[in-house]
Design a protein around this motif. Structure first.
Motif, PDB file in Angstrom:
ATOM      1  N   ARG A  27     -11.677 -17.649  15.144  1.00 55.34           N
ATOM      2  CA  ARG A  27     -11.857 -16.362  14.463  1.00 55.34           C
ATOM      3  C   ARG A  27     -10.632 -15.977  13.629  1.00 55.34           C
ATOM      4  NH1 ARG A  27     -15.940 -13.110  16.531  1.00 55.34           N
ATOM      5  NH2 ARG A  27     -15.803 -12.220  14.464  1.00 55.34           N
ATOM      6  N   LEU A  28      -9.735 -16.947  13.425  1.00 52.32           N
ATOM      7  CA  LEU A  28      -8.495 -16.667  12.707  1.00 52.32           C
ATOM      8  C   LEU A  28      -8.749 -16.223  11.265  1.00 52.32           C
ATOM      9  CD1 LEU A  28      -5.455 -16.582  13.014  1.00 52.32           C
ATOM     10  CD2 LEU A  28      -5.377 -18.983  12.358  1.00 52.32           C
ATOM     11  N   LEU A  29      -9.681 -16.869  10.573  1.00 50.04           N
ATOM     12  CA  LEU A  29     -10.000 -16.468   9.203  1.00 50.04           C
ATOM     13  C   LEU A  29     -10.490 -15.024   9.176  1.00 50.04           C
ATOM     14  CD1 LEU A  29     -10.384 -17.075   6.177  1.00 50.04           C
ATOM     15  CD2 LEU A  29     -12.681 -17.883   6.755  1.00 50.04           C
ATOM     16  N   ASP A  30     -11.373 -14.677  10.102  1.00 49.75           N
ATOM     17  CA  ASP A  30     -11.887 -13.306  10.178  1.00 49.75           C
ATOM     18  C   ASP A  30     -10.730 -12.323  10.384  1.00 49.75           C
ATOM     19  OD1 ASP A  30     -15.171 -13.625  11.425  1.00 49.75           O
ATOM     20  OD2 ASP A  30     -13.858 -15.301  10.996  1.00 49.75           O
ATOM     21  N   ALA A  31      -9.816 -12.671  11.284  1.00 51.92           N
ATOM     22  CA  ALA A  31      -8.692 -11.793  11.585  1.00 51.92           C
ATOM     23  C   ALA A  31      -7.757 -11.658  10.386  1.00 51.92           C
ATOM     24  CB  ALA A  31      -7.931 -12.311  12.801  1.00 51.92           C
ATOM     25  N   LEU A  32      -7.493 -12.753   9.687  1.00 46.20           N
ATOM     26  CA  LEU A  32      -6.591 -12.698   8.533  1.00 46.20           C
ATOM     27  C   LEU A  32      -7.182 -11.863   7.400  1.00 46.20           C
ATOM     28  CD1 LEU A  32      -5.256 -16.355   8.495  1.00 46.20           C
ATOM     29  CD2 LEU A  32      -3.979 -14.280   9.062  1.00 46.20           C
ATOM     30  N   ILE A  33      -8.476 -12.003   7.176  1.00 45.21           N
ATOM     31  CA  ILE A  33      -9.137 -11.178   6.153  1.00 45.21           C
ATOM     32  C   ILE A  33      -9.043  -9.711   6.549  1.00 45.21           C
ATOM     33  CG2 ILE A  33     -11.386 -10.585   5.150  1.00 45.21           C
ATOM     34  CD1 ILE A  33     -12.004 -13.654   5.338  1.00 45.21           C
ATOM     35  N   SER A  34      -9.353  -9.415   7.803  1.00 45.43           N
ATOM     36  CA  SER A  34      -9.305  -8.037   8.286  1.00 45.43           C
ATOM     37  C   SER A  34      -7.894  -7.466   8.195  1.00 45.43           C
ATOM     38  CB  SER A  34      -9.783  -7.973   9.739  1.00 45.43           C
ATOM     39  OG  SER A  34     -11.113  -8.410   9.823  1.00 45.43           O
ATOM     40  N   PHE A  35      -6.903  -8.239   8.589  1.00 47.55           N
ATOM     41  CA  PHE A  35      -5.514  -7.805   8.549  1.00 47.55           C
ATOM     42  C   PHE A  35      -5.106  -7.463   7.114  1.00 47.55           C
ATOM     43  CE2 PHE A  35      -0.915  -8.352   8.562  1.00 47.55           C
ATOM     44  CZ  PHE A  35      -0.535  -7.761   9.756  1.00 47.55           C
ATOM     45  N   SER A  36      -5.454  -8.331   6.173  1.00 55.00           N
ATOM     46  CA  SER A  36      -5.087  -8.112   4.773  1.00 55.00           C
ATOM     47  C   SER A  36      -5.766  -6.873   4.194  1.00 55.00           C
ATOM     48  CB  SER A  36      -5.449  -9.335   3.928  1.00 55.00           C
ATOM     49  OG  SER A  36      -4.756 -10.460   4.390  1.00 55.00           O
ATOM     50  N   VAL A  37      -7.032  -6.693   4.496  1.00 56.47           N
ATOM     51  CA  VAL A  37      -7.764  -5.515   4.017  1.00 56.47           C
ATOM     52  C   VAL A  37      -7.148  -4.246   4.589  1.00 56.47           C
ATOM     53  CG1 VAL A  37      -9.994  -4.312   4.152  1.00 56.47           C
ATOM     54  CG2 VAL A  37      -9.921  -6.739   3.594  1.00 56.47           C
ATOM     55  N   MET A  38      -6.823  -4.279   5.868  1.00 48.72           N
ATOM     56  CA  MET A  38      -6.212  -3.107   6.500  1.00 48.72           C
ATOM     57  C   MET A  38      -4.844  -2.809   5.892  1.00 48.72           C
ATOM     58  SD  MET A  38      -8.055  -1.541   8.758  1.00 48.72           S
ATOM     59  CE  MET A  38      -6.841  -0.686   9.751  1.00 48.72           C
ATOM     60  N   GLN A  39      -4.059  -3.830   5.601  1.00 44.31           N
ATOM     61  CA  GLN A  39      -2.759  -3.590   4.975  1.00 44.31           C
ATOM     62  C   GLN A  39      -2.921  -2.895   3.630  1.00 44.31           C
ATOM     63  OE1 GLN A  39      -0.688  -7.408   4.916  1.00 44.31           O
ATOM     64  NE2 GLN A  39       0.811  -6.547   6.308  1.00 44.31           N
ATOM     65  N   ALA A  40      -3.881  -3.334   2.848  1.00 43.55           N
ATOM     66  CA  ALA A  40      -4.098  -2.707   1.540  1.00 43.55           C
ATOM     67  C   ALA A  40      -4.501  -1.244   1.691  1.00 43.55           C
ATOM     68  CB  ALA A  40      -5.162  -3.484   0.766  1.00 43.55           C
ATOM     69  N   MET A  41      -5.416  -0.989   2.620  1.00 44.14           N
ATOM     70  CA  MET A  41      -5.877   0.393   2.806  1.00 44.14           C
ATOM     71  C   MET A  41      -4.794   1.282   3.396  1.00 44.14           C
ATOM     72  SD  MET A  41      -9.878   0.373   3.834  1.00 44.14           S
ATOM     73  CE  MET A  41      -9.748  -0.681   5.259  1.00 44.14           C
TER      74      MET A  41
END
Length: 162
Positions: A27-41
């Motif tokens: 689930r690392l890809l899912d987590a990295l996408i989520s982490f990046s989106v959260m950082q932007a927001m």
């Protein structure tokens, strides 16, 4: 070492230790996408709140570079968002989903209120805990919506294996 520095370092260390326990390799890809989106927001929302002088962060890392909370907005809350998205209880009842949606920002808000009251890490200037709860809930839900949309597009676009 003062209490603020101990809390900041402890929070970062706890986050670093818990991430590999809660995010499995598949689930690392899912987590990295989520982490990046959260950082932007959180960068955008945090900057708006600080620029409007609703919240101040007197004690944090990189105060010379940004008035937002580097620790929370660029690392801890994005990590929470990654965990939130990866473990969202999609197959559970609406009641369980509501508890999940409200419980995570509720716990973070409770910790924030204690930190605001007893330390110099955060100072509510023209802010209330309710705003934190609502903004964190909204941010997590926006992140989850984007994550589901993005992951769905990735999975649909993959070529079939031969």
């Amino acid at each position: 070492m003062n209490i603020e520095l101990m809390i900041l370092i402890g929070s970062i260390a706890f986050t670093v230790l818990i991430l590999p326990l809660l995010i499995k390799r598949d689930r690392l890809l899912d987590a990295l996408i989520s982490f990046s989106v959260m950082q932007a927001m959180t960068w955008l929302f945090g900057a708006l709140v600080v620029e409007e002088r609703l919240i101040e962060y007197p004690a944090d890392f990189f105060n010379f570079a940004t008035r937002t909370s580097f620790t929370f907005e660029y690392f801890i809350f994005p990590a929470v968002g990654a965990i939130f998205n990866v473990h969202y209880p999609r197959g559970s009842s609406r009641f369980v989903q509501a508890l999940y949606i409200l419980g995570i920002p509720g716990a973070i808000t409770a910790a924030e209120v204690l930190i605001e009251h007893y330390t110099k890490i955060i100072d509510y200037v023209d802010w209330k805990w309710e705003y934190s709860f609502l903004s964190m809930t909204a941010t997590l839900l926006l992140s989850y919506g984007y994550y589901r949309w993005f992951i769905g597009r990735i999975r649909r676009s993959r070529l079939p294996e031969v």
